[in-house]
Design an enzyme around this catalytic site. Structure first.
Site, PDB file in Angstrom:
ATOM      1  N   GLU A 112       0.538  -0.523  -0.428  1.00  0.00           N
ATOM      2  CA  GLU A 112      -0.142  -0.088   0.112  1.00  0.00           C
ATOM      3  C   GLU A 112       1.102   1.354   0.309  1.00  0.00           C
ATOM      4  O   GLU A 112       2.359   1.207   0.233  1.00  0.00           O
ATOM      5  CB  GLU A 112      -0.595   0.304   1.168  1.00  0.00           C
ATOM      6  CG  GLU A 112      -1.713  -1.497   1.323  1.00  0.00           C
ATOM      7  CD  GLU A 112      -3.154  -0.939   2.346  1.00  0.00           C
ATOM      8  OE1 GLU A 112      -2.983   0.218   2.741  1.00  0.00           O
ATOM      9  OE2 GLU A 112      -4.078  -1.939   2.036  1.00  0.00           O
ATOM     10  N   HIS A 228      -9.060  10.220   2.675  1.00  0.00           N
ATOM     11  CA  HIS A 228      -8.780   9.393   1.978  1.00  0.00           C
ATOM     12  C   HIS A 228      -8.522   9.730   0.413  1.00  0.00           C
ATOM     13  O   HIS A 228      -9.599  10.157  -0.102  1.00  0.00           O
ATOM     14  CB  HIS A 228      -9.543   8.148   2.218  1.00  0.00           C
ATOM     15  CG  HIS A 228      -9.144   6.776   1.585  1.00  0.00           C
ATOM     16  ND1 HIS A 228      -9.121   6.909   0.526  1.00  0.00           N
ATOM     17  CD2 HIS A 228      -8.333   5.583   2.546  1.00  0.00           C
ATOM     18  CE1 HIS A 228      -8.516   5.453   0.020  1.00  0.00           C
ATOM     19  NE2 HIS A 228      -7.890   4.672   1.208  1.00  0.00           N
ATOM     20  N   ARG A 274      -0.841   9.373   1.433  1.00  0.00           N
ATOM     21  CA  ARG A 274      -2.347   9.882   1.107  1.00  0.00           C
ATOM     22  C   ARG A 274      -2.753  11.020   1.025  1.00  0.00           C
ATOM     23  O   ARG A 274      -3.307  12.083   0.150  1.00  0.00           O
ATOM     24  CB  ARG A 274      -2.921   8.834   2.622  1.00  0.00           C
ATOM     25  CG  ARG A 274      -3.693   7.627   2.017  1.00  0.00           C
ATOM     26  CD  ARG A 274      -4.010   7.511   3.308  1.00  0.00           C
ATOM     27  NE  ARG A 274      -4.386   5.505   3.407  1.00  0.00           N
ATOM     28  CZ  ARG A 274      -4.883   4.795   3.980  1.00  0.00           C
ATOM     29  NH1 ARG A 274      -5.796   5.247   5.176  1.00  0.00           N
ATOM     30  NH2 ARG A 274      -5.040   3.856   3.843  1.00  0.00           N
ATOM     31  N   HIS A 331     -11.318  10.754   6.153  1.00  0.00           N
ATOM     32  CA  HIS A 331     -11.112   8.789   6.489  1.00  0.00           C
ATOM     33  C   HIS A 331     -10.452   8.529   8.064  1.00  0.00           C
ATOM     34  O   HIS A 331     -10.888   7.475   8.614  1.00  0.00           O
ATOM     35  CB  HIS A 331     -10.131   8.341   5.728  1.00  0.00           C
ATOM     36  CG  HIS A 331      -9.377   7.325   5.479  1.00  0.00           C
ATOM     37  ND1 HIS A 331     -10.838   6.192   5.353  1.00  0.00           N
ATOM     38  CD2 HIS A 331      -9.335   6.588   5.451  1.00  0.00           C
ATOM     39  CE1 HIS A 331     -10.306   4.801   5.360  1.00  0.00           C
ATOM     40  NE2 HIS A 331      -9.052   4.486   5.639  1.00  0.00           N
ATOM     41  N   ARG A 366      -1.732   9.297   8.582  1.00  0.00           N
ATOM     42  CA  ARG A 366      -1.163   8.014   8.996  1.00  0.00           C
ATOM     43  C   ARG A 366      -0.718   6.990   8.204  1.00  0.00           C
ATOM     44  O   ARG A 366      -2.349   7.058   7.028  1.00  0.00           O
ATOM     45  CB  ARG A 366      -3.048   6.795   9.717  1.00  0.00           C
ATOM     46  CG  ARG A 366      -2.432   5.861  10.466  1.00  0.00           C
ATOM     47  CD  ARG A 366      -3.920   5.050  10.801  1.00  0.00           C
ATOM     48  NE  ARG A 366      -4.775   5.560   9.707  1.00  0.00           N
ATOM     49  CZ  ARG A 366      -5.713   4.204   8.382  1.00  0.00           C
ATOM     50  NH1 ARG A 366      -4.871   3.908   8.713  1.00  0.00           N
ATOM     51  NH2 ARG A 366      -6.668   5.297   7.314  1.00  0.00           N
TER      52      ARG A 366
END
Length: 528
Positions: A112, A228, A274, A331, A366
């Site tokens: 990811e 997100h 992100r 998110h 995060r």
């Protein structure tokens, strides 16, 4: 008088991990405002990050976490969790047997964004959260009482000891209850529903954060909201989350004419952190163009991502065209109730775990798939600590209370929730600036915190509106206060990181009925 050893508010992964690991001699009561599975944990698709691969090492995972968090992290917490992660995941895998494996029995690992190695363990392809929650629910023993559709709304404080000893809660019929415990744990999740576009479950309205704030507990880093990059969008509304793992398998963000939007933006392109991907999509959409995930390069998409496939079909997305329309939305909140790694807050007797807490693990942004990991870690660590404590009795001077009849409902003098969520997205969203933040601050200040010294007379719906307003005010205040850009907090008027001025946390709490905001140095900086 309703008394338990442990009282847990919430039913996500952190709450369930804690409950199932407590000694069976402990009486545990878990309250959840809806159904046990109406949580962000249950919706989590991507997986859980841990350095379990042959080529991987916790030190690599640490570097990735700090880089994504823009070095706003608490180093001690990061190192403690990520060094423990491989053992934690292997033990959980051996116990549950739910993670996907290859033919040789090895854990399948996904990649990811912002990870340098494949280290994401997953279950059922993209049903990791669901399967973990279902497994933990199956392990709830007779000492655990789970009550659904009960909303906790106020902490009970023993003024003699300045200690949290319980909560006030309302039954579905409106009856007020006073529940006491030796240990009170807030595991209520984040506050995603503050925004019009969000991946969060409808229940995620910042209840625990608001309850703690009203009790004078320290709230930290609320300006850091992760948006997100890829929520499924249809007719201007978000319909669900398209996991970052899709891009990890090769999907590319493109405009309608097929132009890749991440080319030249970041070295990692579509797997950049992100906040960078979300801001890029936002900029493209602001220019009047739609953005899609091109999944043409993802092998066996329907088999690898069955949940996403079903969601797309339910909303009329033709996957044969290899295009999924996406937009960014809120998110995850990196901030929350300030705690140590185990969950201890600034108020004795009160703990917070999961997304409601802020340990400093995530820093300013995060890293993908670190959240379920933190929940499992905190739940385990707090359970072991409680199990080792001597038997404690709830303070004998506390009043004895029984369920009381529902009180006459009072209307909260609050702005319309839908308008609040829309304005938060517009003024305190992905891109922020002084003028809009000041405008939102002034708009929110129509309401005074003094209006909510007692919450008994508000309906459950009104309580939710109050909690959303409090979280919106906390986010806006902190975002206005931090005059730099870092991680999930992007100020177009201060577009760069300012390490000299801003190597510190933003803390907000109520003090003598007023909001106080200050800062303290981040505990650690770069790991060298």
């Amino acid at each position: 008088m309703e008394v338990n050893d442990v009282l847990i508010i919430g039913s996500g992964v952190a709450a369930l991990q804690l409950a199932t690991l407590l000694h069976h001699g402990q009486t545990v009561r878990m309250l959840t405002k809806s159904h046990c599975t109406h949580t962000n944990s249950y919706l989590a698709q991507g997986g859980i990050a841990a350095a379990v691969g042959i080529e991987d090492d916790p030190s690599k995972h640490i570097v990735d976490t700090l880089e994504a968090g823009r070095f706003h992290n608490n180093n001690e917490v990061v190192c403690e969790i990520l060094n423990k992660a491989p053992t934690l995941i292997r033990d959980f895998s051996n116990r549950s047997e739910i993670f996907d494996q290859d033919r040789n029995g090895n854990l399948l690992l996904g990649l990811e964004g912002a990870h340098c190695e494949k280290r994401i363990v997953h279950s059922g392809g993209d049903a990791t959260g669901k399967n973990v929650v279902d497994y933990l629910l199956s392990k709830c023993s007779d000492n655990i009482t789970v009550e659904e559709n009960v909303i906790a709304y106020e902490l009970i404080i023993d003024p003699g000891e300045n200690r949290c000893v319980g909560v006030k809660a309302k039954n579905p019929d409106g009856k007020i209850r006073h529940l006491y415990a030796n240990y009170v744990i807030l595991a209520t999740g984040g506050c995603g529903q503050v925004y019009a576009y969000t991946s969060s479950a409808e229940t995620i309205t910042g209840d625990g954060i608001a309850m703690a704030y009203l009790a004078g507990v320290e709230i930290v880093d609320m300006e850091f909201i992760q948006f997100h990059p890829t929520l499924l969008i249809k007719n201007g509304q978000t319909k669900g989350l398209i996991s970052e793992a899709v891009r990890g398998e090769g999907a590319v963000l493109v405009t309608e004419d097929g132009t890749p939007i991440m080319e030249g933006v970041h070295l990692l392109k579509d797997l950049a952190p992100r906040h960078i991907v979300a801001q890029t999509i936002f900029d493209v959409m602001e220019s009047g163009k739609d953005v899609y995930l091109d999944i043409g390069c993802v092998q066996e998409f329907e088999k690898r991502f069955p949940t996403i496939t079903a969601m797309c079909r339910d909303h009329g997305i033709d996957l044969s065209k290899n295009r999924i329309p996406v937009a960014p939305g809120s998110h995850y909140v990196m901030g929350g109730i300030q705690t140590d790694g185990m969950g201890r807050t600034s108020l004795k007797g009160l703990f917070a775990i999961g997304e409601a807490s802020c340990t400093g693990f995530h820093g300013a942004n995060r890293l993908a798939s670190n959240s379920l990991l933190e929940g499992l870690y905190q739940g385990e660590k707090l359970a072991h600590w409680i199990n080792e404590q001597p038997v404690r009795t709830v303070h004998s001077s506390m009043p004895i209370s029984t369920p009381t009849p529902s009180v006459q409902s009072k209307k909260a003098n609050l702005p319309d929730v839908h308008l609040l969520r829309k304005l938060m997205m517009k003024r305190v969203g992905i891109v922020r600036m002084k003028e809009q933040l000041a405008q939102q601050k002034k708009w929110l200040e129509q309401v005074s915190i003094h209006d909510f010294t007692t919450l008994d007379h508000y309906s459950n719906e009104e309580l939710t509106s109050i909690f959303l307003w409090i979280n919106a005010a906390l986010i806006t205040e902190a975002a206005f206060y931090r005059t730099e850009s870092r991680g999930g907090h992007y100020r177009s008027d201060f577009p760069y990181e300012d390490d000299d001025t801003w190597g510190k946390r933003t803390i907000i709490q109520t003090y003598k009925g007023e909001r106080a905001i200050y800062d303290e140095q981040v505990k650690a900086s770069l790991v060298t």
